[in-house]
Design a protein around this motif. Structure first.
Motif, PDB file in Angstrom:
ATOM      1  N   LYS A 135       0.817  -1.225   0.000  1.00 49.36           N
ATOM      2  CA  LYS A 135       0.000   0.000   0.000  1.00 49.36           C
ATOM      3  C   LYS A 135       0.846   1.268   0.000  1.00 49.36           C
ATOM      4  O   LYS A 135       1.784   1.415   0.784  1.00 49.36           O
ATOM      5  CB  LYS A 135      -0.889  -0.040   1.257  1.00 49.36           C
ATOM      6  CG  LYS A 135      -1.678   1.198   1.526  1.00 49.36           C
ATOM      7  CD  LYS A 135      -2.475   1.070   2.815  1.00 49.36           C
ATOM      8  CE  LYS A 135      -2.971   2.423   3.268  1.00 49.36           C
ATOM      9  NZ  LYS A 135      -1.897   3.341   3.652  1.00 49.36           N
ATOM     10  N   PRO A 177       0.873   5.542   0.542  1.00 50.66           N
ATOM     11  CA  PRO A 177       0.242   6.360   1.575  1.00 50.66           C
ATOM     12  C   PRO A 177      -1.081   6.977   1.107  1.00 50.66           C
ATOM     13  O   PRO A 177      -1.239   7.293  -0.076  1.00 50.66           O
ATOM     14  CB  PRO A 177       1.272   7.467   1.828  1.00 50.66           C
ATOM     15  CG  PRO A 177       2.107   7.500   0.597  1.00 50.66           C
ATOM     16  CD  PRO A 177       2.114   6.133   0.014  1.00 50.66           C
ATOM     17  N   ILE A 178      -1.981   7.148   2.046  1.00 49.98           N
ATOM     18  CA  ILE A 178      -3.289   7.761   1.759  1.00 49.98           C
ATOM     19  C   ILE A 178      -3.391   9.073   2.529  1.00 49.98           C
ATOM     20  O   ILE A 178      -3.119   9.108   3.739  1.00 49.98           O
ATOM     21  CB  ILE A 178      -4.443   6.827   2.222  1.00 49.98           C
ATOM     22  CG1 ILE A 178      -4.310   5.438   1.592  1.00 49.98           C
ATOM     23  CG2 ILE A 178      -5.796   7.459   1.926  1.00 49.98           C
ATOM     24  CD1 ILE A 178      -4.637   5.358   0.137  1.00 49.98           C
ATOM     25  N   GLY A 220      12.067   8.709   4.383  1.00 48.88           N
ATOM     26  CA  GLY A 220      12.165   7.920   3.151  1.00 48.88           C
ATOM     27  C   GLY A 220      12.793   6.548   3.368  1.00 48.88           C
ATOM     28  O   GLY A 220      12.879   5.744   2.447  1.00 48.88           O
ATOM     29  N   VAL A 263       6.407   4.049   6.584  1.00 52.03           N
ATOM     30  CA  VAL A 263       5.947   4.849   7.726  1.00 52.03           C
ATOM     31  C   VAL A 263       5.454   6.214   7.257  1.00 52.03           C
ATOM     32  O   VAL A 263       4.513   6.781   7.797  1.00 52.03           O
ATOM     33  CB  VAL A 263       7.113   5.007   8.753  1.00 52.03           C
ATOM     34  CG1 VAL A 263       6.795   6.052   9.792  1.00 52.03           C
ATOM     35  CG2 VAL A 263       7.426   3.667   9.417  1.00 52.03           C
ATOM     36  N   HIS A 264       6.073   6.738   6.210  1.00 49.67           N
ATOM     37  CA  HIS A 264       5.771   8.122   5.803  1.00 49.67           C
ATOM     38  C   HIS A 264       4.405   8.273   5.139  1.00 49.67           C
ATOM     39  O   HIS A 264       3.743   7.287   4.804  1.00 49.67           O
ATOM     40  CB  HIS A 264       6.870   8.661   4.878  1.00 49.67           C
ATOM     41  CG  HIS A 264       6.985   7.925   3.566  1.00 49.67           C
ATOM     42  ND1 HIS A 264       6.055   8.057   2.572  1.00 49.67           N
ATOM     43  CD2 HIS A 264       7.930   7.072   3.101  1.00 49.67           C
ATOM     44  CE1 HIS A 264       6.418   7.321   1.537  1.00 49.67           C
ATOM     45  NE2 HIS A 264       7.556   6.701   1.830  1.00 49.67           N
ATOM     46  N   GLY A 265       4.003   9.527   4.948  1.00 50.96           N
ATOM     47  CA  GLY A 265       2.721   9.832   4.322  1.00 50.96           C
ATOM     48  C   GLY A 265       2.865  10.146   2.840  1.00 50.96           C
ATOM     49  O   GLY A 265       3.858   9.760   2.196  1.00 50.96           O
ATOM     50  N   ALA A 304       3.389  12.878   1.245  1.00 53.72           N
ATOM     51  CA  ALA A 304       4.353  13.931   0.888  1.00 53.72           C
ATOM     52  C   ALA A 304       3.830  14.864  -0.211  1.00 53.72           C
ATOM     53  O   ALA A 304       4.442  14.971  -1.280  1.00 53.72           O
ATOM     54  CB  ALA A 304       5.696  13.308   0.484  1.00 53.72           C
ATOM     55  N   ASP A 361      16.133  13.690  -1.131  1.00 57.90           N
ATOM     56  CA  ASP A 361      16.057  13.755   0.335  1.00 57.90           C
ATOM     57  C   ASP A 361      17.363  13.313   0.988  1.00 57.90           C
ATOM     58  O   ASP A 361      17.637  13.654   2.136  1.00 57.90           O
ATOM     59  CB  ASP A 361      14.889  12.887   0.852  1.00 57.90           C
ATOM     60  CG  ASP A 361      14.995  11.450   0.360  1.00 57.90           C
ATOM     61  OD1 ASP A 361      15.229  11.244  -0.841  1.00 57.90           O
ATOM     62  OD2 ASP A 361      14.853  10.532   1.188  1.00 57.90           O
TER      63      ASP A 361
HETATM   64  P1  NAI Z   1       4.730  12.959   5.123  1.00 56.91           P
HETATM   65  O1  NAI Z   1       5.345  11.746   5.711  1.00 56.91           O
HETATM   66  O2  NAI Z   1       3.900  12.795   3.932  1.00 56.91           O
HETATM   67  O3  NAI Z   1       5.881  14.040   4.801  1.00 56.91           O
HETATM   68  C1  NAI Z   1       6.740  14.593   5.782  1.00 56.91           C
HETATM   69  C2  NAI Z   1       8.019  15.130   5.118  1.00 56.91           C
HETATM   70  O4  NAI Z   1       8.831  14.019   4.708  1.00 56.91           O
HETATM   71  C3  NAI Z   1       7.731  15.944   3.851  1.00 56.91           C
HETATM   72  O5  NAI Z   1       8.652  16.990   3.766  1.00 56.91           O
HETATM   73  C4  NAI Z   1       7.961  14.949   2.722  1.00 56.91           C
HETATM   74  O6  NAI Z   1       8.358  15.540   1.503  1.00 56.91           O
HETATM   75  C5  NAI Z   1       9.051  14.058   3.303  1.00 56.91           C
HETATM   76  N1  NAI Z   1       8.920  12.688   2.777  1.00 56.91           N
HETATM   77  C6  NAI Z   1       8.011  11.752   3.157  1.00 56.91           C
HETATM   78  N2  NAI Z   1       8.175  10.635   2.448  1.00 56.91           N
HETATM   79  C7  NAI Z   1       9.198  10.854   1.610  1.00 56.91           C
HETATM   80  C8  NAI Z   1       9.831  10.054   0.599  1.00 56.91           C
HETATM   81  N3  NAI Z   1       9.448   8.797   0.346  1.00 56.91           N
HETATM   82  N4  NAI Z   1      10.846  10.597  -0.096  1.00 56.91           N
HETATM   83  C9  NAI Z   1      11.264  11.834   0.163  1.00 56.91           C
HETATM   84  N5  NAI Z   1      10.710  12.646   1.097  1.00 56.91           N
HETATM   85  C10 NAI Z   1       9.681  12.148   1.807  1.00 56.91           C
HETATM   86  O7  NAI Z   1       3.885  13.626   6.321  1.00 56.91           O
HETATM   87  P2  NAI Z   1       2.764  14.744   6.268  1.00 56.91           P
HETATM   88  O8  NAI Z   1       3.146  15.836   5.323  1.00 56.91           O
HETATM   89  O9  NAI Z   1       2.524  15.059   7.689  1.00 56.91           O
HETATM   90  O10 NAI Z   1       1.465  14.004   5.739  1.00 56.91           O
HETATM   91  C11 NAI Z   1       0.950  14.121   4.411  1.00 56.91           C
HETATM   92  C12 NAI Z   1      -0.307  13.268   4.289  1.00 56.91           C
HETATM   93  O11 NAI Z   1       0.015  11.882   4.427  1.00 56.91           O
HETATM   94  C13 NAI Z   1      -1.379  13.565   5.340  1.00 56.91           C
HETATM   95  O12 NAI Z   1      -2.633  13.638   4.690  1.00 56.91           O
HETATM   96  C14 NAI Z   1      -1.329  12.370   6.271  1.00 56.91           C
HETATM   97  O13 NAI Z   1      -2.577  12.097   6.864  1.00 56.91           O
HETATM   98  C15 NAI Z   1      -0.920  11.257   5.306  1.00 56.91           C
HETATM   99  N6  NAI Z   1      -0.243  10.130   5.980  1.00 56.91           N
HETATM  100  C16 NAI Z   1      -0.547   8.876   5.514  1.00 56.91           C
HETATM  101  C17 NAI Z   1       0.061   7.773   6.048  1.00 56.91           C
HETATM  102  C18 NAI Z   1      -0.304   6.427   5.514  1.00 56.91           C
HETATM  103  O14 NAI Z   1      -1.032   6.318   4.547  1.00 56.91           O
HETATM  104  N7  NAI Z   1       0.171   5.369   6.113  1.00 56.91           N
HETATM  105  C19 NAI Z   1       1.077   7.893   7.117  1.00 56.91           C
HETATM  106  C20 NAI Z   1       1.376   9.256   7.486  1.00 56.91           C
HETATM  107  C21 NAI Z   1       0.714  10.328   6.926  1.00 56.91           C
END
Ligand code: NAI
Length: 341
Positions: A67, A69-70, A242, A259-261, A263, A314
């Motif tokens: 999956k 991120p959503i 990342g 873990v990340h969202g 972005a 990143d």
């Molecule tokens: P995020 O994790 O999407 O981003 C935070 C920071 O990390 C941003 O600056 C982003 O550019 C960077 N980043 C994240 N993943 C990266 C990657 N693979 N490569 C390079 N840079 C990366 O967190 P944020 O902005 O708080 O959330 C954005 C959306 O994602 C929100 O709508 C949130 O609800 C959702 N979310 C979804 C998750 C899931 O589906 N499991 C988990 C966490 C957040």
């Protein structure tokens, strides 16, 4: 053996990192039939629900999902799809290995720990209401059943993966009943695993210790909210979001995701780092018994990191998502013809 796996591209950078990961898995020769499903805002448009039955049924049938991120918009009218999904499939354990990769500049290159996060209750129960205008109440639900189950999962994981110590992370000094119950369940389960060391840390002290002396930790088990926050902290220690993979494990299936969202700040530019999702996919391949393919991909990924010339923005590089994926594919051993272990 052919595997049928539900594939959820997700929002934001999701489709970009999912495409890169699928390309690498396919290059490994594993025989996968992907069943693509949509969740979130895309599904709302098509099915009138952010968590449509079609996706849930697909995951229940296949028992394995990869999956992206959503996005969950902040504010009224949208409950979290991720939380809903974990509840619908009873994915009670969120496992997040935190291990530094070679040649990635980070605070703690030696770090190697695992966060086991309870995934179904706590403040994520979504029970919030307005008491009177200007006052809201959000309920933290902690049960003996879920606390015992996650503690047992953490100790079993320790046993299966030759880990030596499990630490419960809590705030039982303040939340004496809820976190107190979590801690009590933890120590009750610990009695069944005398060969594994057990201790506990109050969450605030734990965060400080993670920054100052993280080598003291091995497996950390905690409630949902603490696990969410501490995972990002630990991802920061090894070089960023990342690089942190995750697996949501339940009794009837598992969903693998980073873990990340989503972005949104870098979505659509083709510069996202697919490593966290790829590492989640490696865990998935091992989970479904494709150990050789998992090792092949992991070796190639490690070789790309060790060489250090192809890296995404990143991590200070200039490679696009697909260039990074190609570099990994180029380092992989060709799969034995038609063989899926
Ligand atoms: P995020 O994790 O999407 O981003 C935070 C920071 O990390 C941003 O600056 C982003 O550019 C960077 N980043 C994240 N993943 C990266 C990657 N693979 N490569 C390079 N840079 C990366 O967190 P944020 O902005 O708080 O959330 C954005 C959306 O994602 C929100 O709508 C949130 O609800 C959702 N979310 C979804 C998750 C899931 O589906 N499991 C988990 C966490 C957040």
């Amino acid at each position: 053996m052919k595997h049928k796996i539900t594939l959820i591209p997700g929002d934001g950078i999701g489709p970009e990192i999912v495409a890169a990961t699928v390309r690498i898995i396919e290059a490994s020769g594993v025989d996968v039939e992907w069943e693509t499903q949509i969740l979130g805002a895309q599904a709302l448009e098509k099915y009138g629900s952010t968590l449509p039955d079609a996706a849930i049924e697909s995951m229940k049938r296949n028992k394995i999902a990869l999956k992206g991120p959503i996005m969950t918009p902040i504010g009224k009218g949208f409950t979290s799809v991720n939380v809903g999904l974990r509840k619908a499939l009873n994915l009670y354990a969120n496992v997040r290995p935190i291990k530094a990769l070679p040649n990635v500049p980070c605070r703690n290159p030696e770090l190697d720990l695992v966060i086991v996060r309870e995934n179904t209750e706590d403040l994520y129960a979504g029970l919030e209401h307005i008491v009177v205008p200007g006052v809201v109440e959000s309920l933290k639900i902690i049960t003996e059943k879920a606390s015992t189950r996650i503690a047992r999962y953490a100790f079993e994981y320790a046993k299966d993966n030759a880990r030596k110590k499990v630490t419960a992370v809590h705030k039982a000094n303040i939340m004496k009943l809820s976190d107190g119950l979590f801690l009590e369940c933890f120590y009750n389960v610990a009695k069944d695993y005398p060969e594994i060391e057990s201790d506990d840390k109050i969450i605030d002290n734990c965060c400080m210790q993670l920054v100052m002396r993280p080598e003291q930790f091995d497996i950390l088990v905690m409630e949902n909210l603490y696990g969410d926050i501490v995972s990002d902290l630990c991802a920061g220690l090894i070089g960023g979001l990342g690089l942190a993979p995750g697996a949501n494990i339940g009794e009837q299936g598992a969903v693998f995701e980073a873990v990340h969202g989503s972005a949104p700040d870098i979505a659509g530019q083709g510069i996202a780092n697919p490593t966290a999702l790829l590492m989640s996919a490696i865990v998935m391949l091992r989970y479904i018994g494709e150990k050789d393919a998992a090792q092949n991909i992991e070796n190639a990924m490690m070789a790309v990191f060790a060489e250090g010339t192809v890296r995404t923005k990143d991590l200070g590089g200039t490679a696009k998502t697909n260039e990074f994926a190609r570099a990994i594919v180029d380092k992989m051993k060709p799969p034995a013809a038609g063989v899926s272990s």
